[in-house]
Design a protein around this motif. Structure first.
Motif, PDB file in Angstrom:
ATOM      1  N   ARG A 181       3.059   1.319   4.972  1.00 20.05           N
ATOM      2  CA  ARG A 181       3.007   0.198   6.085  1.00 20.05           C
ATOM      3  C   ARG A 181       3.233   0.540   7.409  1.00 20.05           C
ATOM      4  O   ARG A 181       2.530  -0.216   8.536  1.00 20.05           O
ATOM      5  CB  ARG A 181       4.248  -0.627   5.618  1.00 20.05           C
ATOM      6  CG  ARG A 181       3.840  -1.216   4.418  1.00 20.05           C
ATOM      7  CD  ARG A 181       5.017  -2.512   3.850  1.00 20.05           C
ATOM      8  NE  ARG A 181       4.858  -3.122   2.629  1.00 20.05           N
ATOM      9  CZ  ARG A 181       5.352  -2.862   1.730  1.00 20.05           C
ATOM     10  NH1 ARG A 181       6.109  -1.824   1.521  1.00 20.05           N
ATOM     11  NH2 ARG A 181       4.838  -3.491   0.291  1.00 20.05           N
ATOM     12  N   ASN A 182       4.128   1.408   7.795  1.00 21.20           N
ATOM     13  CA  ASN A 182       4.218   1.901   9.197  1.00 21.20           C
ATOM     14  C   ASN A 182       2.867   2.420   9.808  1.00 21.20           C
ATOM     15  O   ASN A 182       2.552   2.011  11.147  1.00 21.20           O
ATOM     16  CB  ASN A 182       5.231   2.894   9.426  1.00 21.20           C
ATOM     17  CG  ASN A 182       6.771   2.474   9.273  1.00 21.20           C
ATOM     18  OD1 ASN A 182       6.863   1.011   9.534  1.00 21.20           O
ATOM     19  ND2 ASN A 182       7.711   3.061   8.831  1.00 21.20           N
TER      20      ASN A 182
ATOM     21  N   LEU B 133      -0.281   1.956   8.803  1.00 23.17           N
ATOM     22  CA  LEU B 133      -1.024   0.868   9.012  1.00 23.17           C
ATOM     23  C   LEU B 133      -1.077   0.071  10.108  1.00 23.17           C
ATOM     24  O   LEU B 133      -1.965  -0.368  10.789  1.00 23.17           O
ATOM     25  CB  LEU B 133      -1.343  -0.057   7.657  1.00 23.17           C
ATOM     26  CG  LEU B 133      -1.560   0.634   6.430  1.00 23.17           C
ATOM     27  CD1 LEU B 133      -1.241  -0.281   5.103  1.00 23.17           C
ATOM     28  CD2 LEU B 133      -3.363   0.665   6.587  1.00 23.17           C
ATOM     29  N   ALA B 134       0.446  -0.227  10.328  1.00 20.91           N
ATOM     30  CA  ALA B 134       0.609  -0.847  11.515  1.00 20.91           C
ATOM     31  C   ALA B 134       0.313   0.011  13.021  1.00 20.91           C
ATOM     32  O   ALA B 134      -0.236  -0.517  13.849  1.00 20.91           O
ATOM     33  CB  ALA B 134       2.189  -0.873  11.891  1.00 20.91           C
TER      34      ALA B 134
ATOM     35  N   SER C   6      -5.399  -4.548   9.472  1.00 26.19           N
ATOM     36  CA  SER C   6      -4.802  -5.776   8.775  1.00 26.19           C
ATOM     37  C   SER C   6      -5.723  -5.966   7.544  1.00 26.19           C
ATOM     38  O   SER C   6      -5.628  -6.910   6.820  1.00 26.19           O
ATOM     39  CB  SER C   6      -4.955  -6.998   9.753  1.00 26.19           C
ATOM     40  OG  SER C   6      -6.273  -7.231  10.244  1.00 26.19           O
TER      41      SER C   6
ATOM     42  N   ALA D  58      -3.434  -3.968   1.948  1.00 23.89           N
ATOM     43  CA  ALA D  58      -2.112  -4.491   1.598  1.00 23.89           C
ATOM     44  C   ALA D  58      -1.602  -3.281   0.541  1.00 23.89           C
ATOM     45  O   ALA D  58      -2.026  -2.691  -0.106  1.00 23.89           O
ATOM     46  CB  ALA D  58      -2.151  -5.549   0.459  1.00 23.89           C
ATOM     47  N   VAL D  59      -0.085  -3.372   0.718  1.00 25.07           N
ATOM     48  CA  VAL D  59       0.671  -2.099   0.037  1.00 25.07           C
ATOM     49  C   VAL D  59       1.606  -2.985  -1.092  1.00 25.07           C
ATOM     50  O   VAL D  59       2.231  -3.908  -0.584  1.00 25.07           O
ATOM     51  CB  VAL D  59       1.562  -1.407   1.004  1.00 25.07           C
ATOM     52  CG1 VAL D  59       2.350  -0.381   0.115  1.00 25.07           C
ATOM     53  CG2 VAL D  59       0.520  -0.997   2.126  1.00 25.07           C
ATOM     54  N   ARG D  60       1.435  -2.335  -2.126  1.00 26.85           N
ATOM     55  CA  ARG D  60       1.928  -3.213  -3.185  1.00 26.85           C
ATOM     56  C   ARG D  60       3.299  -2.168  -3.818  1.00 26.85           C
ATOM     57  O   ARG D  60       2.855  -0.855  -4.246  1.00 26.85           O
ATOM     58  CB  ARG D  60       1.273  -3.609  -4.359  1.00 26.85           C
ATOM     59  CG  ARG D  60       1.882  -4.286  -5.655  1.00 26.85           C
ATOM     60  CD  ARG D  60       2.482  -5.518  -5.364  1.00 26.85           C
ATOM     61  NE  ARG D  60       3.368  -6.248  -6.328  1.00 26.85           N
ATOM     62  CZ  ARG D  60       2.749  -7.234  -7.120  1.00 26.85           C
ATOM     63  NH1 ARG D  60       1.589  -7.809  -6.711  1.00 26.85           N
ATOM     64  NH2 ARG D  60       3.480  -7.564  -7.901  1.00 26.85           N
ATOM     65  N   ASP D  61       4.450  -2.418  -3.720  1.00 32.12           N
ATOM     66  CA  ASP D  61       5.803  -1.808  -4.312  1.00 32.12           C
ATOM     67  C   ASP D  61       5.765  -2.161  -5.694  1.00 32.12           C
ATOM     68  O   ASP D  61       6.144  -2.971  -6.151  1.00 32.12           O
ATOM     69  CB  ASP D  61       6.986  -2.294  -3.509  1.00 32.12           C
ATOM     70  CG  ASP D  61       6.958  -1.860  -2.041  1.00 32.12           C
ATOM     71  OD1 ASP D  61       7.493  -0.850  -1.716  1.00 32.12           O
ATOM     72  OD2 ASP D  61       6.269  -2.847  -1.355  1.00 32.12           O
TER      73      ASP D  61
ATOM     74  N   THR E  33       5.698   3.581   0.228  1.00 30.20           N
ATOM     75  CA  THR E  33       5.301   2.415   0.807  1.00 30.20           C
ATOM     76  C   THR E  33       5.787   2.087   2.146  1.00 30.20           C
ATOM     77  O   THR E  33       4.803   1.511   2.730  1.00 30.20           O
ATOM     78  CB  THR E  33       5.554   1.461  -0.200  1.00 30.20           C
ATOM     79  OG1 THR E  33       7.059   1.373  -0.472  1.00 30.20           O
ATOM     80  CG2 THR E  33       5.106   1.512  -1.566  1.00 30.20           C
ATOM     81  N   SER E  34       6.952   2.364   2.418  1.00 32.91           N
ATOM     82  CA  SER E  34       7.370   2.076   3.962  1.00 32.91           C
ATOM     83  C   SER E  34       6.507   3.067   4.810  1.00 32.91           C
ATOM     84  O   SER E  34       5.998   2.519   5.883  1.00 32.91           O
ATOM     85  CB  SER E  34       8.909   2.672   4.016  1.00 32.91           C
ATOM     86  OG  SER E  34       9.180   2.444   5.349  1.00 32.91           O
TER      87      SER E  34
END
Length: 200
Positions: free
Chosen positions: A98-99, A101-102, A107, A110-113, A94-95
Motif C-alpha cells: 500500500r505504501n 502504491l501511494a 489508484s 487494490a491490496v487484499r489482506d 501488504t503494508s
C-alpha cells in the motif's frame, strides 16, 4: 510468511529493494520487508515475462495471487494494465504494498489482506480477470488448489492469460482448455505462460 505483523520502515537501511523494469515507472526502486517465504520474481525473469505479455497487458484486468513484494502486479500496472488486485496474507508485505502504491500515486490497484488459497476458494463475483499471476511460496505446493479454485470460482476470463512459477521438477498439470504459450527455466525455477481457450 508467518512472522508477526509489525510496522515496516520503508526507508530503513538494509531493506530489500525492487526495481521496476519497464513502463511508466521504469527504473523506480521500491522497498519491501524481509518476510519468510517472500521470493520476488527476479529482473531477468520479469523482463522476459513482460515481453511475452506485451500484446495482452495494456488495459488488462490483473490478479496477483501471493503478491508478496508486488513485483509482478506493480510491473503490470507500470506497463499499462488497467487494474490489479493483489492478494497477500502477511501484514508487513501488504503494508509495504500500500505504501509503494501511494508513492507511485497509483489508484488502479487494490491490496487484499487475506490467505490467497482461502480468498480465491470463495469464488469471484466481480468481472473476471484477463491476466493472472500464480507465484506461491514453493513450500506450499499450492498450484493444484489454486488452479482448481480459479477455474471453478469464475476468476478467469474466457481468453485469460495465466503465468505460473514453479520448481523445474514440479509435475504441473494444467486444465485441458489451457494451452502452453511459452516456457523457460532460470536456475531451479520454471516459468510458464498459458492461454485459456474457453467458451464464453
Amino acid at each position: 510468511m508467518k512472522q508477526p505483523a509489525k510496522s515496516p520502515s520503508l526507508q530503513k537501511a538494509g531493506d530489500n529493494r525492487l526495481r521496476i523494469i519497464g513502463g511508466q515507472w521504469r527504473g523506480r526502486k521500491l522497498a519491501f520487508p524481509d518476510v519468510e517465504g517472500l521470493r520476488p520474481t527476479g529482473d531477468r525473469i520479469r523482463e522476459t515475462l513482460f515481453n511475452w505479455l506485451a500484446p495482452e497487458i495494456v488495459g488488462a484486468r490483473c490478479l496477483d495471487i501471493f503478491a508478496g513484494s508486488g513485483a509482478l502486479g506493480i510491473e503490470a500496472l507500470s506497463r499499462g494494465a488497467d487494474y490489479c488486485l493483489m492478494v497477500e496474507r502477511d501484514r508487513q508485505a501488504t503494508s509495504a504494498l500500500r505504501n509503494n502504491l501511494a508513492l507511485l500515486n497509483c489508484s488502479r490497484a487494490a491490496v487484499r489482506d487475506d490467505d490467497a488459497l482461502a480468498f480465491i476458494a470463495k469464488g469471484n463475483s466481480e468481472p473476471a480477470y484477463d491476466v493472472v499471476f500464480i507465484d506461491p511460496p514453493f513450500s506450499l505446493s499450492a498450484w493444484p488448489k489454486v488452479i482448481d479454485s480459479l477455474v471453478q470460482g469464475q476468476w478467469l476470463a474466457a481468453n485469460a492469460t495465466i503465468y505460473i512459477e514453479a520448481p523445474i521438477d514440479y509435475p504441473l498439470m494444467a486444465p485441458a482448455d489451457w494451452s502452453l504459450h511459452r516456457d523457460k527455466r532460470a536456475g531451479k525455477v520454471a516459468y510458464r505462460l498459458y492461454y485459456r481457450n474457453a467458451e464464453a
